[in-house]
Motif scaffolding. Structure first.
Motif, PDB file in Angstrom:
ATOM      1  N   ASN A   1      14.541  47.484  40.040  1.00 25.38           N
ATOM      2  CA  ASN A   1      13.919  46.561  39.095  1.00 25.38           C
ATOM      3  C   ASN A   1      14.331  46.958  37.683  1.00 25.38           C
ATOM      4  N   ALA A   2      14.065  46.076  36.723  1.00 24.67           N
ATOM      5  CA  ALA A   2      14.313  46.420  35.313  1.00 24.67           C
ATOM      6  C   ALA A   2      13.153  45.879  34.477  1.00 24.67           C
TER       7      ALA A   2
ATOM      8  N   ARG B   1      20.396  61.113  30.653  1.00 20.50           N
ATOM      9  CA  ARG B   1      20.173  59.722  30.217  1.00 20.50           C
ATOM     10  C   ARG B   1      19.161  59.024  31.114  1.00 20.50           C
ATOM     11  N   ASP B   2      18.325  58.194  30.478  1.00 24.76           N
ATOM     12  CA  ASP B   2      17.231  57.541  31.198  1.00 24.76           C
ATOM     13  C   ASP B   2      16.705  56.409  30.318  1.00 24.76           C
ATOM     14  N   GLN B   3      16.321  55.287  30.926  1.00 26.34           N
ATOM     15  CA  GLN B   3      15.732  54.160  30.181  1.00 26.34           C
ATOM     16  C   GLN B   3      16.539  53.878  28.906  1.00 26.34           C
ATOM     17  N   LEU B   4      17.757  53.414  29.098  1.00 27.16           N
ATOM     18  CA  LEU B   4      18.725  53.337  28.008  1.00 27.16           C
ATOM     19  C   LEU B   4      18.290  52.437  26.859  1.00 27.16           C
ATOM     20  N   ASP B   5      17.423  51.460  27.127  1.00 27.73           N
ATOM     21  CA  ASP B   5      17.046  50.533  26.063  1.00 27.73           C
ATOM     22  C   ASP B   5      16.023  51.122  25.103  1.00 27.73           C
TER      23      ASP B   5
ATOM     24  N   GLY C   1      12.793  50.510  32.030  1.00 29.94           N
ATOM     25  CA  GLY C   1      13.882  50.263  31.086  1.00 29.94           C
ATOM     26  C   GLY C   1      14.580  48.991  31.527  1.00 29.94           C
ATOM     27  N   THR C   2      14.807  48.071  30.587  1.00 28.62           N
ATOM     28  CA  THR C   2      15.334  46.744  30.958  1.00 28.62           C
ATOM     29  C   THR C   2      16.857  46.712  31.022  1.00 28.62           C
ATOM     30  N   ASP C   3      17.507  47.773  30.594  1.00 27.79           N
ATOM     31  CA  ASP C   3      18.970  47.855  30.585  1.00 27.79           C
ATOM     32  C   ASP C   3      19.438  48.473  31.899  1.00 27.79           C
ATOM     33  N   THR C   4      20.193  47.699  32.706  1.00 28.75           N
ATOM     34  CA  THR C   4      20.650  48.232  34.007  1.00 28.75           C
ATOM     35  C   THR C   4      22.082  48.768  33.951  1.00 28.75           C
ATOM     36  N   SER C   5      22.642  48.922  32.751  1.00 29.25           N
ATOM     37  CA  SER C   5      24.033  49.405  32.686  1.00 29.25           C
ATOM     38  C   SER C   5      24.182  50.813  33.257  1.00 29.25           C
ATOM     39  N   TRP C   6      23.073  51.538  33.395  1.00 33.34           N
ATOM     40  CA  TRP C   6      23.128  52.887  33.979  1.00 33.34           C
ATOM     41  C   TRP C   6      23.638  52.869  35.423  1.00 33.34           C
ATOM     42  N   LEU C   7      23.531  51.717  36.096  1.00 33.44           N
ATOM     43  CA  LEU C   7      24.029  51.634  37.479  1.00 33.44           C
ATOM     44  C   LEU C   7      25.508  52.008  37.560  1.00 33.44           C
ATOM     45  N   TRP C   8      26.248  51.778  36.467  1.00 28.79           N
ATOM     46  CA  TRP C   8      27.684  52.067  36.473  1.00 28.79           C
ATOM     47  C   TRP C   8      27.966  53.554  36.350  1.00 28.79           C
ATOM     48  N   ASP C   9      26.949  54.335  36.027  1.00 32.05           N
ATOM     49  CA  ASP C   9      27.106  55.795  35.949  1.00 32.05           C
ATOM     50  C   ASP C   9      26.837  56.474  37.290  1.00 32.05           C
TER      51      ASP C   9
END
Length: 412
Positions: A330-331, A139-143, A336-344
């Motif tokens: 940064n986002a 997974r990468d750049q979720l948006d 990718g502007t979605d930072t929800s990946w930080l939780w992974d």
């Protein structure tokens, strides 16, 4: 062009000249290397330019979520043993940037080309590569990135029946699924630290069984192929069972895996493993990654990590506690502007390190670290974070545009 047996058409020459002029103007205006805008202009003038520039080159394409730029650089070093190389070494990996890079390699024999995952099939059609290296998918750049299974499916369809030799990581089920449509695959056991995108079978959706280093689908029989090359500790095992030592200045297990895949690619072009691996030792840093720079009387090691798999690998190579760690996220659109990946990302691996948080999305990262029970300090700038660290080495981990910001600040 290599050998000049098939010179460029007048239109293609005009396109190359115009692209170079625009790139030079962009550089003069302080807007970066100019390779992307130059390539865009050139392709507008001659949409077939990439194919024309590649026609006299023996090309290898490198694609993956992580490790593309480094592996491209290692392969380029190895192939220089057999002739001049042109490569998009700075990582401009979409058609415009690739076109720009190849336009600068008039005497080259080999083209070593990093390709963004989404563009792989199209670039393969244009460049008719001799070899394609597929390293990993996660997974990468979720948006905006396609879901990883869809990306694997796109590779599988786009590369079906290709004449190219595919060098593929047999430890990543998504890569194996993508490569399995090709008639000529060389499997490399390069390992897979991040497994969270490969628990379901890409062939049937069944649950993947993962005993030890093996994997297979209990429902449809899709399984890990037998590798002919393998990373084994500090050595690469070749198809004859010989073990060749890996000597790298780049740190970490991930880079040894990149070297193993690179050695397999070099062998496709006739460069023996010993020669290929010795040449890889020349690489000290890749587009600023792994560089150690002096800044405010400290030694900063600059590390790039753009997604959960990349952060996991990076945590495995930093100095042990109490080495201070500066994290910058940064986002912007390139990240990718979605930072929800930080939780992974498993930030408990930083326990014991003094942590300093900077970057556009420092508060997103602060919330994540708070939940992971980490001790950290939020800072307004790199300078402020560095001042709070004791003399000595500091590990600085940043995602894509944050990394570019850091390089500008430290003059790298």
């Amino acid at each position: 062009m290599a050998g000049n047996s098939d010179p460029l058409t007048p239109r293609a020459k005009l396109a190359v000249t115009a692209g170079r002029a625009v790139a030079a103007a962009s550089r003069a205006a302080g807007r970066g290397s100019g390779s992307v805008i130059g390539g865009k202009v050139a392709l507008k003038l001659d949409p077939d330019l990439l194919a024309r520039l590649a026609q006299n080159l023996d090309c290898v394409l490198v694609s993956a979520t992580n490790g593309k730029t480094t592996t491209t650089r290692l392969i380029a070093e190895a192939l220089r043993a057999a002739g001049p190389v042109v490569s998009n070494a700075l990582g401009a990996n979409m058609p415009a940037g690739i076109t720009s890079a190849l336009a600068g390699g008039s005497d080259a024999k080999f083209g070593v080309i990093e390709v963004d995952e989404k563009y792989l099939a199209g670039v393969a059609r244009d460049t008719d590569p001799k070899c394609i290296a597929l390293l990993n998918l996660s997974r990468d750049q979720l948006d905006r990135a396609a879901e990883t299974r869809m990306l694997a499916e796109n590779w599988r369809e786009g590369l079906a029946g290709t004449k190219a030799v595919i060098v593929a990581n047999c430890d990543d089920p998504l890569v194996v699924w993508a490569a399995s449509s090709s008639p000529n695959v060389i499997w490399v056991a390069a390992g897979q630290m991040w497994k969270d995108d490969a628990w379901s079978c890409p062939a049937c959706g069944g649950v993947m069984q993962r005993p030890g280093d093996d994997w297979f689908c209990g429902e449809c029989g899709f399984r890990r192929p037998t590798p002919s090359w393998a990373l084994s500790g500090d050595h690469v095992l070749d198809p004859h069972g010989s073990a060749w030592p890996i000597h790298l200045q780049l740190p970490g297990r991930a880079n040894k895996a990149n070297a193993a895949s690179s050695a397999a690619v070099a062998a496709v072009f006739g460069v023996p493993p010993q020669v290929a691996l010795e040449r890889m030792y020349q690489v000290q840093a890749v587009a600023g990654r792994y560089d150690v720079v002096q800044f405010m009387e400290r030694d900063l090691r600059l590390l790039l990590a753009k997604n959960p798999a990349g952060w996991l690998e990076t945590f495995s190579l930093i100095d042990p506690p109490p080495a201070p760690v500066i994290l910058s996220v940064n986002a912007r659109s390139a990240d990718g502007t979605d930072t929800s990946w930080l939780w992974d990302v498993d930030y408990t691996r930083l326990t014991g390190h003094p942590i300093f948080v900077i970057g556009d999305r420092k508060l997103d990262l602060a919330v994540r670290l708070e939940v992971a029970n980490q001790h950290f300090q939020v800072c307004d700038s790199l300078d402020e974070a560095v001042q709070m660290c004791p003399p000595g080495r500091i590990e600085v981990i940043a995602n894509y545009t944050a990394f570019q910001d850091l390089r500008r600040r430290v003059g790298n």
